[in-house]
Design an enzyme around this catalytic site. Sequence first.
Site, mmCIF file in Angstrom:
data_model
loop_
_atom_site.group_PDB
_atom_site.id
_atom_site.type_symbol
_atom_site.label_atom_id
_atom_site.label_comp_id
_atom_site.label_asym_id
_atom_site.label_seq_id
_atom_site.Cartn_x
_atom_site.Cartn_y
_atom_site.Cartn_z
ATOM 1 N N GLY A 167 0.833 -1.160 0.018
ATOM 2 C CA GLY A 167 0.068 -0.062 -0.066
ATOM 3 C C GLY A 167 0.977 1.174 0.161
ATOM 4 O O GLY A 167 1.705 1.158 0.655
ATOM 5 N N ARG A 203 0.819 -4.755 -5.720
ATOM 6 C CA ARG A 203 0.959 -6.162 -5.006
ATOM 7 C C ARG A 203 1.182 -7.221 -6.036
ATOM 8 O O ARG A 203 0.400 -7.377 -6.967
ATOM 9 C CB ARG A 203 -0.390 -6.248 -4.118
ATOM 10 C CG ARG A 203 -0.581 -5.258 -3.402
ATOM 11 C CD ARG A 203 -1.806 -5.428 -2.393
ATOM 12 N NE ARG A 203 -2.197 -4.232 -1.686
ATOM 13 C CZ ARG A 203 -1.878 -3.858 -0.363
ATOM 14 N NH1 ARG A 203 -1.051 -4.300 0.055
ATOM 15 N NH2 ARG A 203 -2.323 -2.720 0.074
ATOM 16 N N ASP A 214 4.766 -4.972 5.946
ATOM 17 C CA ASP A 214 5.187 -6.316 6.537
ATOM 18 C C ASP A 214 5.445 -7.322 5.378
ATOM 19 O O ASP A 214 5.997 -8.190 5.245
ATOM 20 C CB ASP A 214 4.262 -6.956 7.581
ATOM 21 C CG ASP A 214 2.745 -6.812 7.272
ATOM 22 O OD1 ASP A 214 2.316 -6.291 6.333
ATOM 23 O OD2 ASP A 214 2.068 -7.507 8.145
ATOM 24 N N THR A 274 4.143 2.361 5.548
ATOM 25 C CA THR A 274 2.841 2.018 5.732
ATOM 26 C C THR A 274 2.011 2.890 6.606
ATOM 27 O O THR A 274 2.605 3.214 7.692
ATOM 28 C CB THR A 274 2.862 0.538 6.189
ATOM 29 O OG1 THR A 274 1.291 0.258 6.593
ATOM 30 C CG2 THR A 274 3.789 0.143 7.251
ATOM 31 N N ASP A 310 -0.077 1.902 8.342
ATOM 32 C CA ASP A 310 -0.908 1.131 9.609
ATOM 33 C C ASP A 310 -0.156 1.093 10.741
ATOM 34 O O ASP A 310 -0.566 0.863 11.618
ATOM 35 C CB ASP A 310 -0.913 -0.079 9.034
ATOM 36 C CG ASP A 310 -2.123 -0.495 8.173
ATOM 37 O OD1 ASP A 310 -2.795 0.409 7.869
ATOM 38 O OD2 ASP A 310 -1.872 -1.584 7.240
ATOM 39 N N ASP A 344 2.231 -0.705 11.837
ATOM 40 C CA ASP A 344 2.098 -1.990 12.475
ATOM 41 C C ASP A 344 3.307 -2.713 12.523
ATOM 42 O O ASP A 344 3.381 -4.296 12.534
ATOM 43 C CB ASP A 344 0.831 -3.097 11.923
ATOM 44 C CG ASP A 344 1.125 -3.258 10.435
ATOM 45 O OD1 ASP A 344 2.088 -2.568 9.974
ATOM 46 O OD2 ASP A 344 0.456 -3.942 9.652
ATOM 47 N N ARG A 401 -6.753 -2.979 9.061
ATOM 48 C CA ARG A 401 -7.100 -4.254 9.179
ATOM 49 C C ARG A 401 -6.939 -5.133 10.374
ATOM 50 O O ARG A 401 -7.651 -6.187 10.886
ATOM 51 C CB ARG A 401 -6.656 -5.031 7.848
ATOM 52 C CG ARG A 401 -7.711 -5.222 6.731
ATOM 53 C CD ARG A 401 -7.078 -5.541 5.324
ATOM 54 N NE ARG A 401 -5.733 -4.716 5.118
ATOM 55 C CZ ARG A 401 -4.693 -5.116 4.280
ATOM 56 N NH1 ARG A 401 -5.070 -6.100 3.413
ATOM 57 N NH2 ARG A 401 -3.715 -4.320 4.093
#
Length: 329
Positions: free
Chosen positions: A17, A78, A109, A132, A134, A136, A178
């Site tokens: 992303g 992707r 990741d 990213t 996120d 995460d 997510r």
Amino acid sequence: MVKRNKIKRIGVFTSGGDAPGMNAAIRAVVRTAITYGAEVYGILRGYDGMIYDDFIELKSQNVSNILQRGGTILKSARSMEFKTIEGRKKAFENIQKHGIEALVAIGGDGTFTGAQKFSQEFNIPIIGVPGTIDNDLFGSDSTIGYDTAMNTVVEAVDRLKDTADSHNRLFFVEVMGRDAGFIALNTGIATGAEGILIPEIETTVNDLKITLKTNLKKGKTSGIIIVAEGDQSGGAYEMARKVKEIDNSYNTRVTVLGHVQRGGAPTLADRILASKLGFYAVEALFLGKDNLMVGIQNNKIAYVPLENAIKHNSEIDHDMLRLARILSI
Ligand code: ATP
């Protein structure tokens, strides 16, 4: 002066992303590498470009005036093919064809999982830069794009609060995340949301009902519930539906912020983070480091094995949830 390894050509790519600040990281990689005497090749569309031989040389002027732009000039993708050994073989043949001796991978990741495999299979040094929204990844206090995405959410929710208040509406606002609730938790605190629903903790419709009833008793007739897309309730639409099922008197509305969270000019924090990480990624390669992610921890540069960055999840600070509940009474 630290002794530096000689690397003649570095490849850089963005994958997974997109995140605001990726361009600032590309710029930092290119200019640091050039300063250290290496050439830089940009690989378009992440691993897909590696497989389909989409490489361009990046000179210093190719990265001027991109620092402030969202998205990624190298495009992102992707790539399903890279998940196969045949795909990775093709990618390596192209890397060799272009004389690239080391790679900087900017992504999340999934990107690092691929990078780790690739590096081990073909013995090519790779340094990961966490890009990213996120946040995460384990090993960096923040990832590139996270701060910008949160600022975008805060701006949108502030606007929704005006209309929620005028019409006594209860807004369920779905934000990205997510698997991780960092965006939801922090933007929930920053906007004074009445409820924050994140994937890490189960919130039932009954829990939410108690909060809403207490609020109503205190005269709060409008409100904002921030819902991370991966929340266990099934997202904002689903939770709004469940609340309506219990009590039809709630004037509910749902707003899914979606991809607007990915776009826009990076904030100051993301520009600086991306510039630092791009710089340190190249420096790491020249110092002979390999298979690591560069991160910032407590304002200092930190190197984490790619394996750890992927395997260990960054954990939600439960005290922040407690704080959010107390401050939104
Ligand atoms: P974001 O966190 O923003 O989604 P990401 O880097 O996690 O970013 P992914 O789509 O998960 O995004 O991964 C990017 C690419 O990395 C994939 O399209 C694929 O090409 C590669 N990749 C992911 N997992 C693997 C794997 N197990 N083996 C090889 N390559 C992989």
